[in-house]
Design an enzyme around this catalytic site. Structure first.
Site, PDB file in Angstrom:
ATOM      1  N   HIS A 105       8.303 -24.881  54.025  1.00  0.00           N
ATOM      2  CA  HIS A 105       7.488 -23.516  54.086  1.00  0.00           C
ATOM      3  C   HIS A 105       5.964 -23.913  54.152  1.00  0.00           C
ATOM      4  CE1 HIS A 105      10.616 -21.390  51.329  1.00  0.00           C
ATOM      5  NE2 HIS A 105      10.594 -22.939  50.541  1.00  0.00           N
ATOM      6  N   TYR A 162      13.657  -9.826  53.574  1.00  0.00           N
ATOM      7  CA  TYR A 162      14.790  -9.624  51.997  1.00  0.00           C
ATOM      8  C   TYR A 162      14.545  -8.632  52.215  1.00  0.00           C
ATOM      9  CZ  TYR A 162      16.055 -10.564  47.401  1.00  0.00           C
ATOM     10  OH  TYR A 162      16.922 -11.125  46.448  1.00  0.00           O
ATOM     11  N   SER A 195       9.335 -13.269  41.424  1.00  0.00           N
ATOM     12  CA  SER A 195      10.675 -14.710  41.321  1.00  0.00           C
ATOM     13  C   SER A 195       9.691 -15.890  41.213  1.00  0.00           C
ATOM     14  CB  SER A 195      10.698 -14.196  42.765  1.00  0.00           C
ATOM     15  OG  SER A 195      12.090 -15.002  43.052  1.00  0.00           O
ATOM     16  N   ARG A 247      18.166 -15.656  40.198  1.00  0.00           N
ATOM     17  CA  ARG A 247      18.263 -15.196  38.957  1.00  0.00           C
ATOM     18  C   ARG A 247      18.594 -13.881  39.221  1.00  0.00           C
ATOM     19  NH1 ARG A 247      13.899 -12.340  36.806  1.00  0.00           N
ATOM     20  NH2 ARG A 247      13.173 -12.106  39.220  1.00  0.00           N
ATOM     21  N   LEU A 306      27.936 -14.339  51.165  1.00  0.00           N
ATOM     22  CA  LEU A 306      26.651 -14.149  51.106  1.00  0.00           C
ATOM     23  C   LEU A 306      26.480 -13.495  50.191  1.00  0.00           C
ATOM     24  CD1 LEU A 306      25.924 -14.095  54.971  1.00  0.00           C
ATOM     25  CD2 LEU A 306      25.504 -16.130  53.453  1.00  0.00           C
ATOM     26  N   SER A 307      27.440 -13.179  48.948  1.00  0.00           N
ATOM     27  CA  SER A 307      27.426 -12.725  48.096  1.00  0.00           C
ATOM     28  C   SER A 307      26.367 -12.681  46.768  1.00  0.00           C
ATOM     29  CB  SER A 307      28.697 -11.587  47.362  1.00  0.00           C
ATOM     30  OG  SER A 307      29.219 -12.371  47.195  1.00  0.00           O
ATOM     31  N   PHE A 308      25.515 -11.885  46.136  1.00  0.00           N
ATOM     32  CA  PHE A 308      24.900 -12.795  45.137  1.00  0.00           C
ATOM     33  C   PHE A 308      25.769 -13.029  43.745  1.00  0.00           C
ATOM     34  CE2 PHE A 308      23.035 -11.953  40.593  1.00  0.00           C
ATOM     35  CZ  PHE A 308      21.874 -12.570  41.383  1.00  0.00           C
ATOM     36  N   ARG A 341       8.954 -11.479  52.246  1.00  0.00           N
ATOM     37  CA  ARG A 341       9.829 -10.382  51.128  1.00  0.00           C
ATOM     38  C   ARG A 341       8.243  -9.659  51.052  1.00  0.00           C
ATOM     39  NH1 ARG A 341      12.419 -12.955  45.465  1.00  0.00           N
ATOM     40  NH2 ARG A 341      13.438 -10.632  45.021  1.00  0.00           N
ATOM     41  N   LYS A 398      10.599 -18.129  48.007  1.00  0.00           N
ATOM     42  CA  LYS A 398      11.080 -17.019  46.666  1.00  0.00           C
ATOM     43  C   LYS A 398      11.274 -16.131  47.751  1.00  0.00           C
ATOM     44  CE  LYS A 398      12.539 -18.612  43.833  1.00  0.00           C
ATOM     45  NZ  LYS A 398      13.834 -19.018  43.704  1.00  0.00           N
TER      46      LYS A 398
END
Length: 332
Positions: free
Chosen positions: A140, A225, A170, A295, A259-261, A162, A73
């Site tokens: 990870h 991030y 998150s 999200r 790459l936009s949300f 982040r 996250k």
């Protein structure tokens, strides 16, 4: 306090049997799908991880690999897609047709899902092994649990992180969706701060493992991030330079849109809806819609969740991270 034994090459695995926060771990077991946990070199994992340790340590690494590494996250999916596009000549058509998890294998995925579901998914280590070179691999794993061949082969690492407050919030929603977590946010904060967030924690130790790693500076790129949100163009060009790729400014508008949300929410290959749908059918996660994995995609969401005494504990954690890892994050 621990039942412990030594793995080859000083990998220490400890079964959590009577730790000081055993009641907290019991609550985790009662509120999520995994039924047992272990500590591996001080990192918290479900006990399903143990049979995979040796295979992960022995995984063959190539110098031309690119590894996208992060704590969960922290902007992993976003970074993965950016790197994949840069390395694959901006093939947006293929990106929308082929799931990101097939284009970039999550190395240890098989090791962290409950045993009763493992027969339903392919062996992720084998899939990563057989991926076409040059490979881009997601993990990870903390730096000190990466395959041993990193020391010799030195593949390029792109590490994204982040601020801990937004990671906590998150990750809470992630575990509701994908891990069957049914506890409340208060319990989640206690687990997060104690280093018992299902896998890879504690976060401060994880960050220290990368930021203090003995690794050639020209072989590891650190992204945040918050910087990706502030100036994605700059971070794209920085990443392209690190990968020794010539960036074509003419493609920039298309890449930024890709790459936009909104684009991530919309496309099946990017929003992990296959994964959330799988979990909605097999596990007790709280699924609200097929795009729940992607999200909000913003910074500062923590303000709606953290205040008072619990916020002061996060501030103390941030100070600790700065002390041991040497990194701070811009907060909104």
């Amino acid at each position: 306090e621990y039942k412990s034994y030594l793995r080859p090459q000083s990998i220490i695995v400890m079964t959590v049997v009577n730790i000081s926060n055993k009641d907290l771990v019991k609550k985790l077991i009662q509120t999520a799908d995994n039924t047992g946990y272990i500590s591996v070199n001080g990192y918290f994992f479900p006990d399903t991880f143990e049979p995979y340790i040796q295979r992960l340590l022995d995984f063959e690494v190539y110098e031309d690999d690119v590894w996208v590494c992060s704590f969960p996250k922290s902007g992993t999916t976003w970074t993965q897609e950016m790197v994949w596009c840069l390395k694959n000549d901006y093939n947006f058509k293929k990106s929308k047709e082929v799931d990101l998890d097939e284009r970039m294998i999550f190395l240890e995925y098989s090791s962290i899902i409950p045993e009763k579901y493992q027969s339903m998914v392919d062996d992720s280590i084998e899939k990563a092994k057989n991926a076409l070179r040059p490979r881009i691999i997601k993990t990870h794993l903390p730096f000190d649990l990466l395959p041993r061949q990193f020391k010799e082969k030195k593949p390029k690492i792109i590490f994204v992180s982040r601020n801990v407050r937004d990671v906590c919030v998150s990750f809470f929603h992630h575990c509701q969706i994908l891990e069957g977590f049914v506890g409340d946010f208060s319990l989640w904060c206690e687990l997060f701060l104690a280093g018992y967030t299902l896998y890879y924690s504690p976060l401060e130790k994880f960050l220290e493992s990368y930021y203090q790693a003995e690794y050639p500076k020209d072989r590891i790129l650190f992204l945040k991030y918050e910087d990706l949100k502030k100036d994605l163009t700059h971070e794209i060009k920085k990443t392209a330079s690190f990968l020794e790729l010539t960036f074509n400014d003419d493609i920039l508008p298309s890449l930024l849109q890709h790459l936009s949300f909104d684009n991530f929410k919309k496309h099946y290959s990017l929003n992990k809806s296959a994964l959330t749908e799988f979990n909605s059918k097999t596990r007790s996660g709280q699924i609200t819609d097929s795009s729940a994995f992607i999200r909000k995609g913003k910074t500062g969401d923590w303000k709606s969740y953290l205040s008072g005494e619990i916020l002061s504990r996060f501030e103390a954690l941030e100070d600790k991270i700065f002390k041991i890892a040497g990194v701070r994050y811009k907060l909104e």
